[in-house]
Design an enzyme around this catalytic site. Structure first.
Site, PDB file in Angstrom:
ATOM      1  NE  ARG A 161      -4.147  -1.720   0.195  1.00 20.37           N
ATOM      2  CZ  ARG A 161      -4.184  -3.001  -0.156  1.00 20.37           C
ATOM      3  NH1 ARG A 161      -3.125  -3.572  -0.706  1.00 20.37           N
ATOM      4  NH2 ARG A 161      -5.277  -3.706   0.002  1.00 20.37           N
ATOM      5  CB  SER A 235      -8.447  -1.473   4.227  1.00 19.96           C
ATOM      6  OG  SER A 235      -8.835  -2.723   3.749  1.00 19.96           O
ATOM      7  CD  GLU A 330      -5.380   1.026   2.242  1.00 16.05           C
ATOM      8  OE1 GLU A 330      -5.564   1.600   1.148  1.00 16.05           O
ATOM      9  OE2 GLU A 330      -6.016   0.042   2.620  1.00 16.05           O
TER      10      GLU A 330
HETATM   11  N1  EPU Z   1     -10.721 -10.803   9.954  1.00 17.77           N
HETATM   12  C1  EPU Z   1     -11.304 -10.896  11.207  1.00 17.77           C
HETATM   13  N2  EPU Z   1     -12.191  -9.917  11.570  1.00 17.77           N
HETATM   14  C2  EPU Z   1     -12.529  -8.910  10.744  1.00 17.77           C
HETATM   15  C3  EPU Z   1     -11.923  -8.820   9.468  1.00 17.77           C
HETATM   16  C4  EPU Z   1     -11.017  -9.784   9.089  1.00 17.77           C
HETATM   17  O1  EPU Z   1     -11.036 -11.807  11.985  1.00 17.77           O
HETATM   18  O2  EPU Z   1     -13.356  -8.097  11.142  1.00 17.77           O
HETATM   19  C5  EPU Z   1      -9.803 -11.873   9.520  1.00 17.77           C
HETATM   20  C6  EPU Z   1     -10.497 -12.735   8.465  1.00 17.77           C
HETATM   21  O3  EPU Z   1     -11.214 -13.770   9.036  1.00 17.77           O
HETATM   22  C7  EPU Z   1      -9.334 -13.245   7.653  1.00 17.77           C
HETATM   23  C8  EPU Z   1      -8.302 -12.150   7.765  1.00 17.77           C
HETATM   24  O4  EPU Z   1      -8.697 -11.314   8.861  1.00 17.77           O
HETATM   25  O5  EPU Z   1      -8.816 -14.415   8.247  1.00 17.77           O
HETATM   26  C9  EPU Z   1      -8.150 -11.338   6.493  1.00 17.77           C
HETATM   27  O6  EPU Z   1      -9.398 -10.728   6.151  1.00 17.77           O
HETATM   28  P1  EPU Z   1      -9.751 -10.332   4.642  1.00 17.77           P
HETATM   29  O7  EPU Z   1      -9.566 -11.482   3.729  1.00 17.77           O
HETATM   30  O8  EPU Z   1     -11.081  -9.659   4.656  1.00 17.77           O
HETATM   31  O9  EPU Z   1      -8.602  -9.315   4.245  1.00 17.77           O
HETATM   32  P2  EPU Z   1      -7.930  -8.087   5.006  1.00 17.77           P
HETATM   33  O10 EPU Z   1      -6.531  -8.445   5.322  1.00 17.77           O
HETATM   34  O11 EPU Z   1      -8.790  -7.671   6.131  1.00 17.77           O
HETATM   35  C10 EPU Z   1      -6.962  -7.001   2.843  1.00 17.77           C
HETATM   36  C11 EPU Z   1      -6.924  -5.660   2.151  1.00 17.77           C
HETATM   37  C12 EPU Z   1      -8.222  -5.392   1.410  1.00 17.77           C
HETATM   38  C13 EPU Z   1      -8.431  -6.510   0.399  1.00 17.77           C
HETATM   39  C14 EPU Z   1      -8.463  -7.851   1.161  1.00 17.77           C
HETATM   40  C15 EPU Z   1      -8.572  -9.035   0.239  1.00 17.77           C
HETATM   41  C16 EPU Z   1      -5.437  -4.254   3.452  1.00 17.77           C
HETATM   42  C17 EPU Z   1      -5.316  -3.096   4.357  1.00 17.77           C
HETATM   43  N3  EPU Z   1      -6.676  -4.606   3.099  1.00 17.77           N
HETATM   44  O12 EPU Z   1      -7.951  -6.951   3.875  1.00 17.77           O
HETATM   45  O13 EPU Z   1      -8.057  -4.173   0.686  1.00 17.77           O
HETATM   46  O14 EPU Z   1      -9.640  -6.340  -0.319  1.00 17.77           O
HETATM   47  O15 EPU Z   1      -7.230  -8.017   1.911  1.00 17.77           O
HETATM   48  O16 EPU Z   1      -7.361  -9.227  -0.404  1.00 17.77           O
HETATM   49  O17 EPU Z   1      -4.421  -4.841   3.090  1.00 17.77           O
HETATM   50  C18 EPU Z   1      -8.418  -1.839   0.726  1.00 17.77           C
HETATM   51  O18 EPU Z   1      -7.187  -1.711   0.682  1.00 17.77           O
HETATM   52  O19 EPU Z   1      -9.177  -0.838   0.794  1.00 17.77           O
HETATM   53  C19 EPU Z   1      -8.984  -3.167   0.783  1.00 17.77           C
HETATM   54  C20 EPU Z   1     -10.287  -3.376   0.900  1.00 17.77           C
END
Ligand code: EPU
Length: 334
Positions: A161, A235, A330
């Site tokens: 990012r 995010s 972010e």
């Molecule tokens: N999780 C939780 N609780 C929550 C949210 C997530 O326990 O409330 C756990 C989920 O169960 C999962 C893990 O965290 O095991 C990862 O969650 P998720 O797949 O939703 O991805 P993320 O790491 O929360 C990142 C990006 C998103 C992108 C997704 C999918 C960043 C800051 N965010 O989110 O990007 O869509 O992966 O690849 O890296 C954005 O940048 O605006 C964005 C939406």
């Protein structure tokens, strides 16, 4: 150019600037850059999907609306193709254009709000793919001199990012177009857990590009608010990276903690930390932590930038005191 213009942003925050400049074509851009009409400070606005406005912006907002997607045929080969897209193209339109033309590599980045020009700035990423994996080069104009410069992928200094355009060159260049290196053969990247599970439960073993894009769109909208329904900046926080030692200690206390190994240690799922600090679904004023994904702060209706910052601070403090981990934003705070 008009004064005290309302600035569009996906968070739905009331925001104004002294001047608002829409640029559609290169001659208009060159003319403005050489005219000296632009007074500092500047802010280049893409789709307004990653910005939180906390005050009136005393300067010029530059909004690019240049369009065009073209195959750079002489530079393409039987294996891959170079495709140039104008900064003002809507990112998701570009992804669907590529899928329709059999140019592969953008599929995992479907349904992300924003513009093509914003993609290299924050090195957008989702479902195992980042913009840096497919960007060949970036064509930009220096605001101070009007000089054109091509940044190679290396020169963009991409990181999670992050890029040179958010760092030392922040607000110094206007990204005019981006050249992508895309594949003619489709090799789907379906490693991401939530994605492979969704494909598996749909009974799809090797998806077509369209099936992959459709599945990701479904997974994405199952967790993230659609901008037209609820204001947010996607995010709000980055997933923090901690040294391996710190991760192992956390894992002893919290065996379910979600983390991925990276070269500097472990990347923790900030959504998990926020949820387990008790903030998922809660609100402060008119800003809330989204019920389905704690990494996202949402506008509950009429929220101000100050309310977003107050909630962000409360969440950051709760995570810091419980896990000794400091969350970084972010979203870009103006
Ligand atoms: N999780 C939780 N609780 C929550 C949210 C997530 O326990 O409330 C756990 C989920 O169960 C999962 C893990 O965290 O095991 C990862 O969650 P998720 O797949 O939703 O991805 P993320 O790491 O929360 C990142 C990006 C998103 C992108 C997704 C999918 C960043 C800051 N965010 O989110 O990007 O869509 O992966 O690849 O890296 C954005 O940048 O605006 C964005 C939406």
């Amino acid at each position: 150019m008009s004064s005290k213009m309302e600035i569009y942003n996906t968070f739905g925050l009331h925001a104004t600037a002294d001047r608002y400049l829409v640029i559609n074509d290169e001659s208009q851009l060159r003319q403005f850059l050489s005219s000296g009409q632009l007074s500092q400070p500047y802010l280049i606005l893409g789709g307004g999907s990653n910005m939180v406005f906390t005050r009136h912006f005393s300067g010029t907002i530059i909004h690019l609306e240049n369009k065009g997607i073209r195959l750079l045929a002489p530079k393409s080969s039987a294996e891959d193709c170079l495709v140039e897209a104008a900064a003002g193209e809507v990112w998701d339109d570009f992804v669907h254009h590529c899928i329709g033309h059999g140019w592969h590599g953008t599929e995992n980045l479907v349904a992300i709000p924003g513009t093509v020009g914003a993609a290299p700035v924050q090195n957008l990423g989702a479902y195992g793919v980042e913009a840096k994996d497919i960007i060949h080069s970036v064509r930009a104009f220096e605001i101070a001199t009007g000089r054109e410069r091509i940044f190679t992928n290396d020169e963009c200094q991409f990181a999670y990012r992050d890029s040179i355009f958010k760092g030392v060159l922040k607000n110094q260049y206007i990204i005019w177009s981006v050249v992508f290196r895309l594949q003619r053969e489709f090799h789907p990247d379906i490693q991401y857990k939530a994605l492979s599970e969704a494909l598996h439960s749909a009974g799809i073993e090797s998806p077509t590009p369209q099936q992959l894009a459709d599945t990701i769109t479904q997974v994405r909208w199952g967790k993230l608010p659609r901008p037209e329904e609820m204001g947010s900046a996607g995010s709000f926080f980055k997933n923090p990276v901690v040294p391996a030692e710190q991760y192992h200690k956390l894992k002893e206390t919290y065996p379910d903690i979600v983390a991925y190994p990276v070269s500097e240690g472990y990347k923790l799922a900030a959504g998990w930390l926020i949820e387990h600090a008790g903030w998922k679904g809660r609100s402060l004023g008119r800003c809330g932590v989204y019920e389905k994904q704690a990494l996202v702060l949402v506008n509950r209706g009429g929220c101000t930038g100050q309310e977003v910052l107050a909630l962000a601070e409360a969440v950051t403090e709760a995570v810091r005191s419980q896990f000794s981990v400091t969350l970084q934003k972010e979203a870009i705070i103006i």
